[in-house]
Write a protein that holds these residues in place. Structure first.
Motif, PDB file in Angstrom:
ATOM      1  N   ASP A  93       0.833  -1.198   0.000  1.00 37.21           N
ATOM      2  CA  ASP A  93       0.000   0.000   0.000  1.00 37.21           C
ATOM      3  C   ASP A  93       0.869   1.251   0.000  1.00 37.21           C
ATOM      4  N   THR A  94       0.339   2.310  -0.565  1.00 36.36           N
ATOM      5  CA  THR A  94       0.998   3.611  -0.491  1.00 36.36           C
ATOM      6  C   THR A  94       0.563   4.303   0.801  1.00 36.36           C
ATOM      7  N   GLU A 116      -3.074   5.231   0.631  1.00 36.93           N
ATOM      8  CA  GLU A 116      -3.969   4.089   0.831  1.00 36.93           C
ATOM      9  C   GLU A 116      -4.041   3.690   2.302  1.00 36.93           C
ATOM     10  N   ILE A 117      -2.917   3.734   2.977  1.00 34.33           N
ATOM     11  CA  ILE A 117      -2.898   3.398   4.400  1.00 34.33           C
ATOM     12  C   ILE A 117      -3.685   4.434   5.201  1.00 34.33           C
ATOM     13  N   ARG A 118      -3.497   5.709   4.889  1.00 31.95           N
ATOM     14  CA  ARG A 118      -4.277   6.742   5.579  1.00 31.95           C
ATOM     15  C   ARG A 118      -5.774   6.531   5.357  1.00 31.95           C
ATOM     16  N   GLN A 119      -6.157   6.171   4.152  1.00 26.79           N
ATOM     17  CA  GLN A 119      -7.571   5.934   3.857  1.00 26.79           C
ATOM     18  C   GLN A 119      -8.093   4.727   4.637  1.00 26.79           C
ATOM     19  N   VAL A 160       3.191   2.305   9.924  1.00 24.50           N
ATOM     20  CA  VAL A 160       2.848   1.099   9.164  1.00 24.50           C
ATOM     21  C   VAL A 160       3.792   0.948   7.983  1.00 24.50           C
ATOM     22  N   LEU A 161       4.050   2.027   7.264  1.00 26.10           N
ATOM     23  CA  LEU A 161       4.973   1.960   6.120  1.00 26.10           C
ATOM     24  C   LEU A 161       6.372   1.541   6.558  1.00 26.10           C
ATOM     25  N   ALA A 162       6.843   2.081   7.697  1.00 25.38           N
ATOM     26  CA  ALA A 162       8.176   1.732   8.190  1.00 25.38           C
ATOM     27  C   ALA A 162       8.270   0.244   8.540  1.00 25.38           C
TER      28      ALA A 162
END
Length: 84
Positions: free
Chosen positions: A3-4, A7-10, A79-81
């Motif tokens: 996910d970008t 997308e994660i924020r959404q 989450v991205l990290a």
């Protein structure tokens, strides 16, 4: 495919809607705003963190920096990290 950040924020906003039963809160909070200062109670934050564990497939570390829990942006960055 990962996910970008957008997308994660959404997805986090979707979890907030699921927890509150209304889109009103989730739609009214800017990504960078403090969730607590925006009106999310501590019990709501804990529920969000548990829902994020289920949705994103990870467990929060006991030593996570409090700043990581501040906003939708900081939650998404965390989450991205974890995925990198």
């Amino acid at each position: 495919m990962s996910d970008t950040g957008a997308e994660i924020r959404q997805r986090i906003r979707g979890l907030l809607v699921d927890l509150s039963g209304s889109e009103r809160f989730a739609d009214g909070v800017p990504d960078s705003a403090s969730l607590r200062e925006s009106g999310l109670p501590s019990t709501g934050l804990v529920s969000l963190l548990v829902a994020m564990e289920d949705a994103f497939g990870f467990e929060w570390d006991d030593d996570v920096e409090p700043e990581a829990l501040r906003s939708i942006d900081s939650l998404a960055r965390h989450v991205l990290a974890l995925r990198n």
